[in-house]
Scaffold this motif. Structure first.
Motif, PDB file in Angstrom:
ATOM      1  N   ALA A 267      55.598   6.340  11.966  1.00 28.62           N
ATOM      2  CA  ALA A 267      56.173   6.232  13.313  1.00 28.62           C
ATOM      3  C   ALA A 267      56.977   4.939  13.405  1.00 28.62           C
ATOM      4  O   ALA A 267      56.537   3.895  12.917  1.00 28.62           O
ATOM      5  N   HIS A 268      58.161   5.015  14.057  1.00 27.88           N
ATOM      6  CA  HIS A 268      58.928   3.788  14.249  1.00 27.88           C
ATOM      7  C   HIS A 268      58.660   3.166  15.615  1.00 27.88           C
ATOM      8  O   HIS A 268      58.868   1.967  15.809  1.00 27.88           O
TER       9      HIS A 268
ATOM     10  N   VAL B 122      49.381   8.583  24.537  1.00 36.50           N
ATOM     11  CA  VAL B 122      50.274   7.847  23.645  1.00 36.50           C
ATOM     12  C   VAL B 122      51.237   8.828  22.998  1.00 36.50           C
ATOM     13  O   VAL B 122      50.868   9.964  22.679  1.00 36.50           O
ATOM     14  N   ILE B 123      52.477   8.395  22.863  1.00 37.06           N
ATOM     15  CA  ILE B 123      53.500   9.173  22.158  1.00 37.06           C
ATOM     16  C   ILE B 123      53.949   8.377  20.941  1.00 37.06           C
ATOM     17  O   ILE B 123      54.236   7.177  21.045  1.00 37.06           O
ATOM     18  N   PHE B 124      54.006   9.042  19.801  1.00 42.23           N
ATOM     19  CA  PHE B 124      54.528   8.433  18.588  1.00 42.23           C
ATOM     20  C   PHE B 124      55.887   9.066  18.276  1.00 42.23           C
ATOM     21  O   PHE B 124      56.004  10.290  18.193  1.00 42.23           O
ATOM     22  N   HIS B 125      56.885   8.207  18.108  1.00 44.31           N
ATOM     23  CA  HIS B 125      58.209   8.648  17.689  1.00 44.31           C
ATOM     24  C   HIS B 125      58.318   8.420  16.192  1.00 44.31           C
ATOM     25  O   HIS B 125      58.276   7.279  15.719  1.00 44.31           O
ATOM     26  N   MET B 126      58.448   9.490  15.433  1.00 44.80           N
ATOM     27  CA  MET B 126      58.338   9.423  13.985  1.00 44.80           C
ATOM     28  C   MET B 126      59.696   9.204  13.311  1.00 44.80           C
ATOM     29  O   MET B 126      60.746   9.540  13.859  1.00 44.80           O
ATOM     30  N   ARG B 127      59.645   8.668  12.124  1.00 45.42           N
ATOM     31  CA  ARG B 127      60.858   8.462  11.335  1.00 45.42           C
ATOM     32  C   ARG B 127      61.282   9.804  10.732  1.00 45.42           C
ATOM     33  O   ARG B 127      60.532  10.390   9.928  1.00 45.42           O
ATOM     34  N   PRO B 128      62.465  10.294  11.049  1.00 40.34           N
ATOM     35  CA  PRO B 128      62.883  11.609  10.529  1.00 40.34           C
ATOM     36  C   PRO B 128      63.085  11.616   9.026  1.00 40.34           C
ATOM     37  O   PRO B 128      63.086  12.681   8.401  1.00 40.34           O
ATOM     38  N   GLU B 129      63.251  10.429   8.421  1.00 39.77           N
ATOM     39  CA  GLU B 129      63.474  10.375   6.979  1.00 39.77           C
ATOM     40  C   GLU B 129      62.195  10.508   6.168  1.00 39.77           C
ATOM     41  O   GLU B 129      62.242  10.639   4.935  1.00 39.77           O
ATOM     42  N   ALA B 130      61.030  10.477   6.825  1.00 38.07           N
ATOM     43  CA  ALA B 130      59.759  10.541   6.093  1.00 38.07           C
ATOM     44  C   ALA B 130      59.581  11.904   5.438  1.00 38.07           C
ATOM     45  O   ALA B 130      59.753  12.945   6.082  1.00 38.07           O
TER      46      ALA B 130
ATOM     47  N   PHE C  62      57.146  14.220   2.302  1.00 38.31           N
ATOM     48  CA  PHE C  62      56.039  14.295   1.362  1.00 38.31           C
ATOM     49  C   PHE C  62      56.575  14.188  -0.061  1.00 38.31           C
ATOM     50  O   PHE C  62      57.797  14.310  -0.289  1.00 38.31           O
ATOM     51  N   SER C  63      55.695  13.987  -1.024  1.00 32.00           N
ATOM     52  CA  SER C  63      56.121  13.812  -2.414  1.00 32.00           C
ATOM     53  C   SER C  63      56.769  15.060  -2.995  1.00 32.00           C
ATOM     54  O   SER C  63      57.457  14.973  -4.012  1.00 32.00           O
ATOM     55  N   ASP C  64      56.559  16.226  -2.355  1.00 33.71           N
ATOM     56  CA  ASP C  64      57.237  17.440  -2.829  1.00 33.71           C
ATOM     57  C   ASP C  64      58.597  17.622  -2.177  1.00 33.71           C
ATOM     58  O   ASP C  64      59.258  18.659  -2.365  1.00 33.71           O
ATOM     59  N   GLY C  65      59.062  16.639  -1.409  1.00 34.94           N
ATOM     60  CA  GLY C  65      60.375  16.676  -0.805  1.00 34.94           C
ATOM     61  C   GLY C  65      60.449  17.287   0.575  1.00 34.94           C
ATOM     62  O   GLY C  65      61.493  17.235   1.219  1.00 34.94           O
ATOM     63  N   THR C  66      59.350  17.870   1.049  1.00 36.46           N
ATOM     64  CA  THR C  66      59.356  18.490   2.379  1.00 36.46           C
ATOM     65  C   THR C  66      59.186  17.416   3.450  1.00 36.46           C
ATOM     66  O   THR C  66      58.543  16.396   3.225  1.00 36.46           O
ATOM     67  N   PRO C  67      59.763  17.618   4.648  1.00 35.94           N
ATOM     68  CA  PRO C  67      59.700  16.586   5.684  1.00 35.94           C
ATOM     69  C   PRO C  67      58.304  16.445   6.284  1.00 35.94           C
ATOM     70  O   PRO C  67      57.532  17.404   6.347  1.00 35.94           O
ATOM     71  N   VAL C  68      57.988  15.244   6.716  1.00 35.16           N
ATOM     72  CA  VAL C  68      56.762  14.979   7.476  1.00 35.16           C
ATOM     73  C   VAL C  68      57.104  15.166   8.949  1.00 35.16           C
ATOM     74  O   VAL C  68      57.986  14.498   9.474  1.00 35.16           O
ATOM     75  N   THR C  69      56.419  16.074   9.602  1.00 29.46           N
ATOM     76  CA  THR C  69      56.758  16.413  10.983  1.00 29.46           C
ATOM     77  C   THR C  69      55.575  16.187  11.913  1.00 29.46           C
ATOM     78  O   THR C  69      54.439  15.947  11.479  1.00 29.46           O
ATOM     79  N   ALA C  70      55.868  16.296  13.200  1.00 30.43           N
ATOM     80  CA  ALA C  70      54.816  16.182  14.212  1.00 30.43           C
ATOM     81  C   ALA C  70      53.778  17.281  14.044  1.00 30.43           C
ATOM     82  O   ALA C  70      52.598  17.088  14.364  1.00 30.43           O
ATOM     83  N   GLU C  71      54.193  18.449  13.547  1.00 28.69           N
ATOM     84  CA  GLU C  71      53.247  19.532  13.284  1.00 28.69           C
ATOM     85  C   GLU C  71      52.218  19.105  12.250  1.00 28.69           C
ATOM     86  O   GLU C  71      51.038  19.448  12.360  1.00 28.69           O
ATOM     87  N   ASP C  72      52.656  18.366  11.240  1.00 33.72           N
ATOM     88  CA  ASP C  72      51.723  17.879  10.219  1.00 33.72           C
ATOM     89  C   ASP C  72      50.728  16.887  10.813  1.00 33.72           C
ATOM     90  O   ASP C  72      49.547  16.897  10.458  1.00 33.72           O
ATOM     91  N   VAL C  73      51.190  16.041  11.716  1.00 36.87           N
ATOM     92  CA  VAL C  73      50.305  15.064  12.360  1.00 36.87           C
ATOM     93  C   VAL C  73      49.233  15.773  13.176  1.00 36.87           C
ATOM     94  O   VAL C  73      48.040  15.478  13.074  1.00 36.87           O
ATOM     95  N   ALA C  74      49.669  16.728  14.020  1.00 38.59           N
ATOM     96  CA  ALA C  74      48.716  17.471  14.852  1.00 38.59           C
ATOM     97  C   ALA C  74      47.751  18.271  13.976  1.00 38.59           C
ATOM     98  O   ALA C  74      46.544  18.333  14.248  1.00 38.59           O
TER      99      ALA C  74
ATOM    100  N   GLU D 203      60.151  18.043  16.756  1.00 37.45           N
ATOM    101  CA  GLU D 203      59.884  17.962  15.323  1.00 37.45           C
ATOM    102  C   GLU D 203      59.351  16.601  14.895  1.00 37.45           C
ATOM    103  O   GLU D 203      58.548  16.506  13.958  1.00 37.45           O
ATOM    104  N   HIS D 204      59.766  15.545  15.594  1.00 44.44           N
ATOM    105  CA  HIS D 204      59.359  14.206  15.180  1.00 44.44           C
ATOM    106  C   HIS D 204      58.738  13.399  16.314  1.00 44.44           C
ATOM    107  O   HIS D 204      58.786  12.158  16.316  1.00 44.44           O
ATOM    108  N   THR D 205      58.136  14.084  17.265  1.00 44.11           N
ATOM    109  CA  THR D 205      57.488  13.402  18.380  1.00 44.11           C
ATOM    110  C   THR D 205      56.166  14.083  18.685  1.00 44.11           C
ATOM    111  O   THR D 205      56.117  15.301  18.868  1.00 44.11           O
ATOM    112  N   VAL D 206      55.081  13.309  18.744  1.00 47.99           N
ATOM    113  CA  VAL D 206      53.756  13.871  18.968  1.00 47.99           C
ATOM    114  C   VAL D 206      53.046  13.043  20.035  1.00 47.99           C
ATOM    115  O   VAL D 206      53.196  11.815  20.083  1.00 47.99           O
ATOM    116  N   LYS D 207      52.289  13.725  20.887  1.00 46.89           N
ATOM    117  CA  LYS D 207      51.614  13.064  22.002  1.00 46.89           C
ATOM    118  C   LYS D 207      50.122  13.370  21.964  1.00 46.89           C
ATOM    119  O   LYS D 207      49.714  14.521  21.770  1.00 46.89           O
TER     120      LYS D 207
END
Length: 648
Positions: free
Chosen positions: A138-139, A150-158, A160-172, A202-206
């Motif tokens: 989160a930035h 609390v709301i976390f605004h995530m870095r869109p460039e993050a 995983f090691s397999d190249g797939t994006p880290v999203t708010a869905e993954d956090v939840a 996609e990059h925001t989780v509450k």
């Protein structure tokens, strides 16, 4: 649990099972946090919203929004090389979240969280600011003054090691996975406090927090949950509560390259890691390879270090530190020895009583048994005089309880009513007894122990055996990890000898590391080397460590149940100033010492490190973090000199 050093336990890396799982699973005891913030008005709700690059509960963050790197790192540290570490024991899993199997050290090294933590959850980050957490995945963190969400605004460039994006869905998903398949006690505690998580985009989780509860350890808890790939779990059908060698991809700077059960784990730095340029990562994660080599016992692990098969070691045995490093490589200067000051308060470790056992429920029995432990003799004879004895759960800090309670603390204890015994309010806090360093058995302490046992209903017969009112000889088993340090076994055997002299049927029961792990998880012991973290502030983790609700959990080895401790924790969570919080923590220290669930066996005030002289580190080590795997580096020129000398 191999535990000798009181601060770091498994040689070379602070990954004792209890401490490691506590950090990786629950985000416990990140307490007394403070916040540098930008304030904005939410026009719709007309409430003050705090937006920040990090999070703290009181005061200011040390590092401003435009910080370039942590002050103690070398931002130009070279990348490359290998560090290799020996561990004693075995492993059959790379998943530390299951109750079955024994996970390898550093098995969560590839995972990150919204707010940054130290490498593999082994300490405090940053190492010079215990009151702050800084954005990683989160930035920005955003929350109202009352911290009801609390709301976390995530870095869109993050990624995983397999190249797939880290999203708010993954956090939840990760948050809910721990609730569904993690430790039951963790799930129950979190559901009460955190009823809902919502993916805003996609990059925001509450995260929403329950009404009418303390706001302590809520934002930091959800901010430090490891983030796993939802897609991988759904595709593989893997479960968090099962042992396995295959692991999900993480978003961190390291990936697992090789796993050989019971022998080796090889960890590689990921050149494609998405976060190399972040300020939080500058000067860190410098080794290309981290190699863990497993050996049958501590002796074999040390011999591997002497031979250069492994290259770094955090010494956990004071006797060995004093006398075992007189070997050719060390005498030639190829191996470097350092005692680096440790600014962290020591953990309260030692010989833990399992108060779930009927015989150990009586505090007088525990006190009598403790009187037969001779710390002074043990320190001189087995620890080479290097240890200091813990007297508090906050030894050497302003949070340590001293003297008879007075002022605000006394008023606070009085406000708790009948759960606080009068003795706690009218006497000084418990401190360890003293013994004669020249004799293993102290006659004075033995006489006092016999009086306490008689008060508890035990008598010594003509045969010299201690019996209860039912006529049965009092038996105690001391569970020991057979692959641990030889000094650890010596401490246990000499203590048991004194208990036998008192008339108890006391025995050391040494088992292999796999059996030890299972027995400790099942609370199948009377006595065991283990302990509790130092009190450094308030937080919901206190209840999960010391509270009655966690009496049967993995992280409460004594099975402590105390209405007094429970009430103090409840009130501490509701404090509204740093001064008030500190006062309640001193009261908690006083209460825990009164309950008396372990015999402290000493700690080392320094980190003892030994390594083949091919590594570099900053001249000044931060007070709360040794950081070998975090911000040390490989020095190619030094390594070349060792090779030219025939050392490696």
């Amino acid at each position: 649990m191999t535990r000798r050093h009181s601060r770091a336990t498994t040689p070379a890396i602070a990954v004792s099972r209890t401490r490691f799982l506590t950090a990786a699973l629950t985000g416990l005891c990140i307490a007394a946090l403070a916040a540098t913030t930008a304030l904005a008005q939410d026009e719709a709700a007309d409430e003050t919203i705090i937006k920040s690059h990090g999070y703290s509960y009181f005061g200011e963050l040390k590092y401003p929004e435009d910080y370039e790197h942590f002050s103690y790192v070398n931002p130009d540290a070279p990348k490359g090389g290998e560090i290799s570490i020996a561990l004693a024991g075995s492993f059959d899993s790379m998943n530390p979240y299951t109750r079955n199997g024994r996970a390898s050290a550093l098995s969560t090294i590839g995972y990150e969280s919204l707010l940054g933590q130290v490498l593999a959850g082994s300490g405090s980050l940053p190492g010079d600011d215990m009151n702050g957490l800084y954005g990683l995945v989160a930035h920005t963190v955003e929350y109202p003054e009352d911290k009801s969400w609390v709301i976390f605004h995530m870095r869109p460039e993050a990624t995983f090691s397999d190249g797939t994006p880290v999203t708010a869905e993954d956090v939840a998903f990760s948050h809910n996975l721990l609730l569904d398949q993690g430790l039951k006690s963790y799930a129950e505690a979190v559901r009460k406090r955190i009823p809902k998580v919502e993916v805003l985009d996609e990059h925001t989780v509450k995260f929403y927090f329950a009404e009418g509860i303390s706001r302590r350890s809520l934002i930091d808890q959800v901010g430090t949950v490891p983030i796993w790939s939802k897609a991988w779990y759904e595709e593989t059908g893997a479960r968090l509560d099962e042992p396995r060698l295959e692991i999900s991809p993480g978003s961190g700077p390291y990936v697992i390259e090789e796993v050989v059960p019971n022998r080796r784990v090889v960890i590689k730095r990921n050149p494609d890691y998405w976060g190399w340029d972040l300020p939080i990562n500058k000067g860190r994660h410098n080794f290309d390879t981290i190699r863990l080599e497993y050996f049958a016992d501590a002796t074999a692990a040390f011999e591997a270090f002497k031979a250069g098969e492994v290259t770094y070691r955090t010494e956990a045995d004071p006797k060995q530190w004093a006398s075992a490093y007189d070997f050719p490589a060390a005498n030639k200067g190829w191996v470097k020895l350092e005692a680096i000051p440790d600014g962290s308060p020591p953990q309260m470790t030692g010989i833990v009583f399992n108060t779930r056992r009927d015989v150990l429920k009586d505090k007088r029995v525990r006190q009598a048994i403790a009187l037969m432990f001779n710390f002074e003799w043990t320190n001189e004879s087995l620890f080479a005089g290097f240890y200091e004895q813990q007297r508090s759960y906050s030894t050497g800090t302003p949070l340590e309880a001293t003297g008879v309670p007075e002022g605000d603390e006394l008023e606070f204890l009085n406000s708790l009513g009948d759960v606080v015994p009068e003795e706690v309010k009218t006497t000084e806090p418990w401190v360890p007894h003293t013994s004669d360093p020249a004799r293993l058995t102290s006659r004075k302490n033995k006489r006092q122990a016999l009086r306490l046992m008689q008060e508890a209903g035990y008598t010594v017969g003509d045969d010299g055996r201690m019996r209860g009112e039912d006529g049965q000889v009092l038996r105690l088993d001391f569970l020991l990890n057979a692959s641990g340090q030889p000094t650890e076994k010596a401490v246990a055997e000499n203590f048991i000898s004194n208990l036998q002299d008192l008339g108890l049927d006391a025995r050391v029961e040494a088992v292999d590391s796999a059996q030890f792990t299972k027995r400790e998880r099942d609370h199948d012991y009377d006595l065991v080397f283990d302990g509790y973290p130092a009190l450094m502030g308030t937080g919901t983790g206190l209840a999960q460590r010391f509270g009655s609700e966690a009496a049967d959990d993995l992280f409460n080895p004594a099975g402590l149940r105390s209405p007094m401790v429970d009430r103090i924790i409840e009130e501490s969570l509701m404090t509204e100033s740093q001064e008030e919080e500190d006062m309640t923590i001193r009261a908690l220290d006083r209460a825990l010492r009164h309950e008396f669930v372990l015999i402290p066996d000493g700690y080392a005030p320094d980190h003892w490190v030994a390594y083949w002289d091919q590594y570099g580190r900053p001249e000044e080590i931060p007070p709360y973090l040794l950081g070998t795997l975090d911000f040390w580096w490989y020095d190619a020129e030094k390594a070349q000199k060792l090779r030219e000398a025939g050392a490696l």
